[in-house]
Structure formats: C-alpha cells, structure tokens
Design a protein around this motif. Structure first.
Motif, PDB file in Angstrom:
ATOM      1  N   SER A  30       0.195   8.849  12.054  1.00 29.95           N
ATOM      2  CA  SER A  30      -0.390   7.563  12.358  1.00 29.95           C
ATOM      3  C   SER A  30      -1.718   7.841  11.996  1.00 29.95           C
ATOM      4  CB  SER A  30      -0.248   7.523  13.964  1.00 29.95           C
ATOM      5  OG  SER A  30      -0.614   8.510  14.521  1.00 29.95           O
ATOM      6  N   GLU A  42       3.366   3.913  10.028  1.00 26.28           N
ATOM      7  CA  GLU A  42       3.925   3.178  11.437  1.00 26.28           C
ATOM      8  C   GLU A  42       5.309   3.310  11.330  1.00 26.28           C
ATOM      9  OE1 GLU A  42       2.191  -0.681  11.716  1.00 26.28           O
ATOM     10  OE2 GLU A  42       0.440  -0.005  11.912  1.00 26.28           O
ATOM     11  N   LYS A  66       0.857  -1.379  -0.088  1.00 23.11           N
ATOM     12  CA  LYS A  66      -0.138  -0.107  -0.023  1.00 23.11           C
ATOM     13  C   LYS A  66       0.755   1.000   0.004  1.00 23.11           C
ATOM     14  CE  LYS A  66      -4.018  -2.320   0.386  1.00 23.11           C
ATOM     15  NZ  LYS A  66      -3.458  -3.750   0.278  1.00 23.11           N
ATOM     16  N   SER A  79       3.602   0.430   2.922  1.00 26.40           N
ATOM     17  CA  SER A  79       3.359  -0.656   3.940  1.00 26.40           C
ATOM     18  C   SER A  79       3.236  -1.841   2.792  1.00 26.40           C
ATOM     19  CB  SER A  79       1.975  -0.398   4.459  1.00 26.40           C
ATOM     20  OG  SER A  79       1.486  -1.633   5.270  1.00 26.40           O
ATOM     21  N   GLY A 121      -2.256   5.818   9.308  1.00 30.61           N
ATOM     22  CA  GLY A 121      -1.833   4.436   9.022  1.00 30.61           C
ATOM     23  C   GLY A 121      -0.395   4.260   9.004  1.00 30.61           C
TER      24      GLY A 121
END
Length: 245
Positions: A112, A117, A92, A244, A115
């Motif tokens: 955050s 991290e 992603k 991600s 999403g």
C-alpha cells in the motif's frame, strides 16, 4: 540523624514555598530576566536546528519520491511497448519482485505504501503472437510493503475469456491447473487456440491466459471444456507487474 533529615526536609519545603510565593508576587523578576536572556538563544538554536533538520529530511524525501516517480513513468512507457497491444493511458504498472510462492499464492515485495490495492491485477511478460501481457492473477490482500497474489488456478478464481478463434468461455482453477468451461458446441474449441481475458467482472481485456489443450466433449452437454496450458511457469517467476487500470 533521623531528626536532622526531618529538619532538612522541613527547611527545603519551607524555602520552596517562599520562592513560589515571591515569584508570583514578582519579587524575583530582577533575577529571572537576565537568566531568560541567557538561556533563550540556546533554546532558539536547538529548536532552529531541529526545524532545519526536519526540513532537510523532508526535502531529501521529496527528491527521492520524485526520482522514483520518474523511474516508474519510464518503466511504464517501456512496458506499454513490450505489451505489443493498445493499452489505455490510464493503466499504471508497478514492478514487483516475487518473494515466495505459498499455498497457491504469490507473495510480492510491493504494498500500500506505493499504491497497491486489492483487486488490482498482476501480469507477467512473455513473447506471444497477440501480445506479451500474461495474466496470472489478482491482488488478494495488501500490507504496507507486501501483497499476496491469488493466482488464476486458485479454486475460487473465475475469469470470462475469449478464444483467438472467437469462441467464449469461463476459465476456472482446481488449485493446480486451469480449465476452460461453458464453451458452446457450435463455437468449437481448437487445440492450441490462444485464450485471452474478455474484460468482465473487474478484469481487463486482451491479456493472455494460456492455450487450449486436451479438448473434452461431454455427450449429454451442449458445452465443451478443455485444459489450458499456461504460457509462463508461474512457480518460476521472479518478477511481475501489478496493474492499476
């Protein structure tokens, strides 16, 4: 005057006490019932208005989030095409603007809340022979709306790589530039060779790191090392992508 104030205070206190006692004994129900009926519709109306407003806000927020997710999905599909290599469907991409370059790190405008991290990787796009995904670093720290990217040339960064010609080595940073080390003599190093991530220690594979430049042979060693020319000038980047995978 003081006596008058004292008397008034005693009278008010006594009256309040009498009202409380009468209320508990039920003597004031004849008066409270019509008052409650009068006030209740106003209370319900106010509460209803607040509930409706909250519902409206929730629905509006839900629509905005759906629109953002749809936009992100479309951008992900375009990015997969631009990368020009087989990318796992689980990858992603989160687009981000570069806010500033600070002490060898980049600060970007996503965090955050959407999403991001720590340990996610960060790439830039540039036209290359193998693919267009240029690995520039990883997420070091995250707040709600911003993140800090540790660049590959940070002194603490270490990345297993593979060369276009098949040799393997380790890319390290010295705070300003990249070097490739631990390349076996028998594997060789060719100037201009494309260097790509090997997919170890939490890094994805097949992302471009740079090109071999200035090969150096150490007579007493069985390894070769070389400088790496970056494919993109990190300091001039205005947009990057958090991945991600």
């Amino acid at each position: 005057k003081e006596r008058f104030e004292m008397k008034r205070g005693v009278i008010l206190f006594t009256l309040s006490l009498v009202i409380i006692i009468f209320d508990r004994m039920g003597y004031l129900n004849w008066f409270k019932s019509p008052l409650v009926k009068l006030i209740q519709p106003i209370q319900v109306g106010i509460r209803g208005g607040v509930i409706e407003e909250k519902q409206d806000n929730s629905e509006a927020l839900s629509l905005v989030l759906k629109a953002e997710m749809m936009k992100l999905k479309q951008e992900n599909e375009k990015l997969r095409e631009l990368l020009g290599t087989k990318v796992s469907p689980s990858w992603k991409f989160i687009p981000a603007k570069v806010i500033k370059s600070e002490g060898g790190d980049l600060v970007i405008d996503v965090g955050s809340k959407i999403g991001v991290e720590t340990e996610m990787v960060v790439v830039a796009l540039a036209r290359e022979e193998v693919n267009n995904g240029i690995l520039i670093g990883g997420i070091e720290s995250v707040s709600e709306y911003q993140s800090r990217v540790r660049l590959l040339y940070d002194k603490e960064s270490k990345l297993d790589v593979v060369m276009e010609s098949g040799g393997q080595g380790v890319v390290v940073g010295d705070g300003e530039k990249l070097m490739i080390k631990e390349v076996l003599l028998k594997q060789g190093l060719m100037e201009g060779d494309l260097v790509m991530s090997r997919g170890a220690d939490g890094w994805p594979s097949d992302l471009v790191v740079g090109r071999v430049a200035g090969v150096k042979k150490i007579d007493t060693e069985v390894f070769l090392e070389a400088m790496i020319d970056e494919v993109v000038e990190v300091g001039s980047l205005r947009e990057v992508f958090v991945v991600s995978f």
